[in-house]
Design a protein around this motif. Structure first.
Motif, short mmCIF file in Angstrom:
data_model
loop_
_atom_site.label_atom_id
_atom_site.label_comp_id
_atom_site.label_asym_id
_atom_site.label_seq_id
_atom_site.Cartn_x
_atom_site.Cartn_y
_atom_site.Cartn_z
N UNK A 102 -64.40 30.59 -22.00
CA UNK A 102 -62.99 30.98 -21.87
C UNK A 102 -62.56 31.96 -22.94
N UNK A 103 -63.14 31.84 -24.15
CA UNK A 103 -62.74 32.76 -25.21
C UNK A 103 -63.29 34.16 -24.95
N UNK A 104 -64.59 34.23 -24.59
CA UNK A 104 -65.21 35.53 -24.37
C UNK A 104 -64.68 36.20 -23.11
N UNK A 105 -64.46 35.43 -22.05
CA UNK A 105 -64.07 36.01 -20.77
C UNK A 105 -62.56 36.03 -20.55
N UNK A 106 -61.80 35.54 -21.53
CA UNK A 106 -60.34 35.50 -21.41
C UNK A 106 -59.87 34.71 -20.19
N UNK A 107 -60.51 33.59 -19.93
CA UNK A 107 -60.08 32.73 -18.83
C UNK A 107 -58.72 32.14 -19.14
N UNK A 108 -57.90 31.98 -18.11
CA UNK A 108 -56.61 31.33 -18.30
C UNK A 108 -56.78 29.84 -18.57
N UNK A 109 -57.66 29.21 -17.76
CA UNK A 109 -57.89 27.77 -17.88
C UNK A 109 -59.39 27.47 -17.92
N UNK A 110 -59.71 26.37 -18.58
CA UNK A 110 -61.08 25.86 -18.60
C UNK A 110 -61.04 24.37 -18.28
N UNK A 111 -61.85 23.94 -17.31
CA UNK A 111 -61.98 22.53 -17.00
C UNK A 111 -63.34 22.07 -17.51
N UNK A 112 -63.33 21.13 -18.44
CA UNK A 112 -64.55 20.64 -19.05
C UNK A 112 -64.61 19.12 -19.03
N UNK A 113 -65.61 18.60 -19.72
CA UNK A 113 -65.82 17.16 -19.75
C UNK A 113 -66.09 16.73 -21.19
N UNK A 114 -65.54 15.60 -21.59
CA UNK A 114 -65.79 15.08 -22.93
C UNK A 114 -64.76 15.55 -23.93
N UNK A 115 -65.14 16.45 -24.82
CA UNK A 115 -64.25 16.95 -25.86
C UNK A 115 -63.94 18.43 -25.61
N UNK A 118 -62.73 25.37 -28.10
CA UNK A 118 -61.98 26.08 -29.13
C UNK A 118 -60.47 25.98 -28.96
N UNK A 119 -59.99 25.58 -27.77
CA UNK A 119 -58.55 25.49 -27.55
C UNK A 119 -58.11 24.03 -27.48
N UNK A 120 -58.62 23.21 -28.40
CA UNK A 120 -58.33 21.78 -28.36
C UNK A 120 -56.84 21.50 -28.48
N UNK A 121 -56.13 22.35 -29.23
CA UNK A 121 -54.69 22.14 -29.39
C UNK A 121 -53.92 22.51 -28.13
N UNK A 122 -54.58 23.18 -27.20
CA UNK A 122 -53.97 23.52 -25.92
C UNK A 122 -54.76 22.83 -24.80
N UNK A 123 -54.95 21.53 -24.93
CA UNK A 123 -55.75 20.77 -23.97
C UNK A 123 -55.11 19.43 -23.67
N UNK A 124 -55.32 18.96 -22.45
CA UNK A 124 -54.86 17.63 -22.05
C UNK A 124 -55.93 17.00 -21.16
N UNK A 125 -55.90 15.68 -21.09
CA UNK A 125 -56.80 14.98 -20.17
C UNK A 125 -56.37 15.30 -18.75
#
Length: 282
Positions: A102-115, A118-125
């Motif tokens: 998401x940082x390199x490609x300038x993605x608006x959103x990233x859906x991941x698993x676990x933790x 780099x945008x932990x402060x802009x993340x929710x479950x």
């Protein structure tokens, strides 16, 4: 083939070095040629990504979502297709990748698993999922199998399909863990002949009557509803970590991204309610 050989010859002359060796009537890349090819492929991929980004930027009314391949394929893509009917003027780009780009490609959103990354402060479950055994109804009817599952241990009489994405990514609960949770004493190692690094590939194998898969319910719900899969023994096991949604710090400046975030978090809550109900009812 002659044209390719001619181009290779011109390239070697320009570089002042041989990149190929001759084997009979064929040419193959030598060690230097292989490394050169790998570097060029990477560079061309970077160029492709840059051109794609420029093309997307031509329309400010766009949305770029990066996420885990199987979750994107089996859960998000069908939902997004439905949502886009109400946003026909919106260009949506879904990027399925294990790596958080998401940082390199300038993605608006990233859906991941676990933790979050780099945008932990802009993340929710987004939601918590569970796994259940699933197989094609055809498999249960094939000759040579019991044809029914009256207890969890009966699944040992069917071919089992394993999802193992390690070391690249955490795998969902294993069959050994699931059988232990069900109180099944497995006297010897569980024999599993078919393993997949991707949940979506493993699920497709189950749809193709190849065995029973221990799959994330979010990814098989449509297949169950449409009869491609059944849950032969209705016991669910929670995943140890949740899926999360992260976004670029500038994402919510765009109206379409704010609308997408609200919608997606709502679908995530609905999916978690299904998981909670499964854990109680199954």
């Amino acid at each position: 083939m002659g044209a390719v050989s001619q181009q290779m010859k011109l390239l070697e002359e320009a570089l002042g070095m041989n990149l190929t060796v001759k084997e009979g009537q064929r040419l193959r890349l030598n060690a230097i040629g292989l490394r050169f090819h790998a570097r060029c492929s990477s560079a061309f991929e970077e160029l492709r990504a840059a051109v794609s980004e420029v093309e997307r930027s031509k329309n400010p009314n766009n949305l770029y979502v990066s996420g885990l391949p199987s979750l994107m394929t089996k859960w998000l893509a069908p939902l997004t297709y439905e949502w886009q009917h109400e946003h026909a003027d919106l260009d949506i780009y879904l990027d399925s990748t294990l790596a958080d780009t998401s940082e390199e490609e300038n993605a608006d959103f990233r859906i991941g698993y676990g933790e979050p990354g780099q945008y932990a402060e802009h993340s929710v479950v987004l939601f918590r999922d569970c796994v259940v055994p699933a197989c094609s109804p055809t498999l249960l009817a094939l000759p040579g199998y019991p044809g029914h599952v009256e207890q969890a241990a009966d699944l040992l009489q069917y071919p089992l399909i394993r999802i193992d994405s390690r070391p690249k990514f955490d795998s969902p609960p294993s069959w050994a863990e699931w059988f232990e949770r069900e109180g099944v004493a497995v006297e010897q190692a569980i024999v599993i002949r078919r393993s997949f690094s991707s949940s979506s590939l493993a699920i497709q194998a189950a749809i193709d009557h190849q065995g029973v898969v221990l799959a994330q319910f979010s990814m098989i719900a449509r297949d169950v509803d449409e009869g491609r899969l059944v849950i032969p023994w209705q016991r669910a096991m929670p995943l140890p970590s949740p899926y999360y949604l992260s976004w670029h710090p500038n994402t919510l400046q765009k109206a379409q991204c704010r609308a997408f975030q609200r919608w997606l978090l709502g679908r995530g809550r609905a999916q978690e309610e299904i998981t909670d109900a499964l854990m109680v009812s199954l």
